[in-house]
Design an enzyme around this catalytic site. Structure first.
Site, PDB file in Angstrom:
ATOM      1  N   CYS A   1       0.836  -1.196   0.000  1.00  0.00           N
ATOM      2  CA  CYS A   1       0.000   0.000   0.000  1.00  0.00           C
ATOM      3  C   CYS A   1       0.879   1.258   0.000  1.00  0.00           C
ATOM      4  O   CYS A   1       1.845   1.351   0.761  1.00  0.00           O
ATOM      5  CB  CYS A   1      -0.916   0.003   1.215  1.00  0.00           C
ATOM      6  SG  CYS A   1      -2.044   1.416   1.270  1.00  0.00           S
TER       7      CYS A   1
ATOM      8  N   CYS B   1      -0.112   5.270   6.763  1.00  0.00           N
ATOM      9  CA  CYS B   1      -0.819   5.110   8.033  1.00  0.00           C
ATOM     10  C   CYS B   1       0.153   4.531   9.067  1.00  0.00           C
ATOM     11  O   CYS B   1       0.740   3.462   8.861  1.00  0.00           O
ATOM     12  CB  CYS B   1      -2.024   4.197   7.864  1.00  0.00           C
ATOM     13  SG  CYS B   1      -3.166   4.720   6.554  1.00  0.00           S
TER      14      CYS B   1
ATOM     15  N   CYS C   1      -0.008   0.758  10.244  1.00  0.00           N
ATOM     16  CA  CYS C   1      -0.318  -0.293   9.278  1.00  0.00           C
ATOM     17  C   CYS C   1       0.905  -1.078   8.807  1.00  0.00           C
ATOM     18  O   CYS C   1       1.811  -0.510   8.193  1.00  0.00           O
ATOM     19  CB  CYS C   1      -1.041   0.301   8.077  1.00  0.00           C
ATOM     20  SG  CYS C   1      -1.569  -0.972   6.906  1.00  0.00           S
TER      21      CYS C   1
ATOM     22  N   CYS D   1     -15.848 -10.586   5.274  1.00  0.00           N
ATOM     23  CA  CYS D   1     -15.294  -9.276   4.986  1.00  0.00           C
ATOM     24  C   CYS D   1     -13.987  -9.435   4.229  1.00  0.00           C
ATOM     25  O   CYS D   1     -13.153 -10.279   4.582  1.00  0.00           O
ATOM     26  CB  CYS D   1     -15.046  -8.503   6.276  1.00  0.00           C
ATOM     27  SG  CYS D   1     -16.512  -8.358   7.326  1.00  0.00           S
TER      28      CYS D   1
ATOM     29  N   CYS E   1     -18.849  -7.863   2.961  1.00  0.00           N
ATOM     30  CA  CYS E   1     -18.312  -6.556   3.317  1.00  0.00           C
ATOM     31  C   CYS E   1     -16.963  -6.422   2.635  1.00  0.00           C
ATOM     32  O   CYS E   1     -16.232  -7.407   2.486  1.00  0.00           O
ATOM     33  CB  CYS E   1     -18.158  -6.437   4.835  1.00  0.00           C
ATOM     34  SG  CYS E   1     -17.479  -4.849   5.402  1.00  0.00           S
TER      35      CYS E   1
ATOM     36  N   CYS F   1     -19.727   0.461   7.412  1.00  0.00           N
ATOM     37  CA  CYS F   1     -18.983  -0.073   8.543  1.00  0.00           C
ATOM     38  C   CYS F   1     -17.854   0.924   8.772  1.00  0.00           C
ATOM     39  O   CYS F   1     -16.958   1.051   7.936  1.00  0.00           O
ATOM     40  CB  CYS F   1     -18.447  -1.462   8.212  1.00  0.00           C
ATOM     41  SG  CYS F   1     -17.427  -2.190   9.508  1.00  0.00           S
TER      42      CYS F   1
ATOM     43  N   ARG G   1     -18.507  -3.186  17.180  1.00  0.00           N
ATOM     44  CA  ARG G   1     -17.693  -4.391  17.023  1.00  0.00           C
ATOM     45  C   ARG G   1     -16.427  -4.312  17.864  1.00  0.00           C
ATOM     46  O   ARG G   1     -15.671  -3.354  17.786  1.00  0.00           O
ATOM     47  CB  ARG G   1     -17.307  -4.598  15.554  1.00  0.00           C
ATOM     48  CG  ARG G   1     -16.365  -5.796  15.346  1.00  0.00           C
ATOM     49  CD  ARG G   1     -16.033  -6.011  13.897  1.00  0.00           C
ATOM     50  NE  ARG G   1     -17.194  -6.480  13.173  1.00  0.00           N
ATOM     51  CZ  ARG G   1     -17.438  -6.237  11.889  1.00  0.00           C
ATOM     52  NH1 ARG G   1     -16.595  -5.485  11.204  1.00  0.00           N
ATOM     53  NH2 ARG G   1     -18.496  -6.721  11.309  1.00  0.00           N
TER      54      ARG G   1
END
Length: 346
Positions: free
Chosen positions: A55, A59, A62, A99, A130, A190, A262
């Site tokens: 990616c 972040c 991450c 998901c 999802c 979500c 969640r």
């Protein structure tokens, strides 16, 4: 009187909730939870990374960011057959929602038909679907909706004023634009965030205030506890007090009474007693399985054992005639109701 659904919470009000005596806060949050949900039912999802690593974002939490040396190797999008194998196993283990996460800044136009085909195939297994793919472009949300996608995960991660301390490669407003596209397409959202990234309690309040004041409350609100990963900027972050995490669950439940809160990333670091407090405080969903994209998660057997010890049961889902997706069954007990980012933490 039922708890009012509000979109005008002030920061002072949310900070005041965090400051309540612990038992008073849990008493209030559990009352809201019981008013709108079956307090002994937990929605069960499984998360699969369908495109791992590489990616371009930065972040700070991450392990999939290409710029960090975390040992995560970039991989291509999985083939449909491999995804279906994992989806069948998830369903057999008791998951009702599957998901799928992809480590992209956002999908390219050419990626959407491939993901749509995967969504369609998983949907045909009788699972809710999802996806968390990052920022969406024009028409992407509608194409995923047409393929049978039920939920789109896109977390705002943290309070608006702390966001720039964690991410520099995209703006907070970018997240809000994708959430608007998701809502406009008729997908369920979500959307949650991560706590324990060095933010203050007031900034944790700011995260939950921002979620509660969205134009529509997310149907699913994942509250993640940071999992520090070697090689990331937050590798040495101080652990969050577990009771402070429980407070975040409780405040989220009060602010968004109809949403499903969640208990998400970080559960592997929590003992069973803390998890039980989270369920009492208002958590009504977990991820089942041994991995959350690239970080650990309690194994299936341990989760089933915990459910038995706490007398919890998986939340029932039923197909609705007027929608392409399964909605959480309403009315499993008197007073029950219903409610379900980036591509790194869901």
């Amino acid at each position: 009187m039922p708890a009012a659904v509000r979109h005008d919470w002030t920061r002072d009000e949310v900070v005041a909730l965090f400051a309540l005596p612990f038992n008073d806060l849990l008493f209030r949050s559990h009352a809201v939870h019981r008013e709108h949900h079956d307090p002994n039912a937990v929605q069960v999802s499984t998360l699969l990374s369908i495109k791992t690593g590489g990616c371009p974002e930065d972040c700070a939490y991450c392990p999939q960011a290409a710029r960090y040396d975390t040992g995560v190797q970039a991989q291509k999008l999985l083939e449909i057959d491999e995804v279906l194998q994992r989806a069948r196993a998830a369903k057999d283990a008791g998951a009702s929602r599957f998901c799928m996460g992809a480590a992209w800044r956002g999908p390219k136009d050419r990626d959407i038909p491939k993901v749509a085909a995967i969504v369609r195939a998983v949907k045909d297994l009788g699972l809710e679907t999802c996806a968390t793919l990052g920022l969406l472009g024009d028409g992407h949300a509608q194409a995923l909706k047409d393929a049978g996608l039920d939920y789109y995960n896109h977390n705002i991660d943290t309070a608006p004023e702390f966001y720039g301390e964690i991410i520099h490669t995209r703006d907070y407003q970018d997240r809000l634009v994708t959430l608007e596209q998701v809502r406009d397409a008729g997908l369920k959202t979500c959307c949650g965030g991560i706590v324990g990234m060095g933010e203050t309690r007031e900034q944790r309040a700011g995260l939950l205030q921002a979620l509660a004041n969205l134009p529509a409350h997310p149907q699913s609100v994942p509250i993640n506890q940071l999992v520090p990963v070697p090689g990331t900027p937050l590798a040495d972050a101080e652990p969050l007090d577990p009771f402070e995490f429980v407070r975040a669950i409780a405040v989220a439940r009060i602010l968004m009474p109809r949403s499903i809160v969640r208990l998400s990333a970080g559960r592997q670091q929590m003992d069973d007693a803390v998890q039980a407090l989270c369920f009492f405080a208002g958590a009504g969903s977990i991820f089942l399985g041994d991995k959350l994209l690239t970080t650990g998660n309690p194994d299936v057997a341990a989760d089933h054992a915990l459910f038995r010890r706490l007398d919890l049961h998986p939340m029932e889902v039923v197909e609705q005639a007027d929608t392409v997706h399964a909605d959480i069954a309403e009315g499993a007990a008197a007073g029950c109701g219903q409610g379900c980012g980036c591509s790194a933490a869901a």
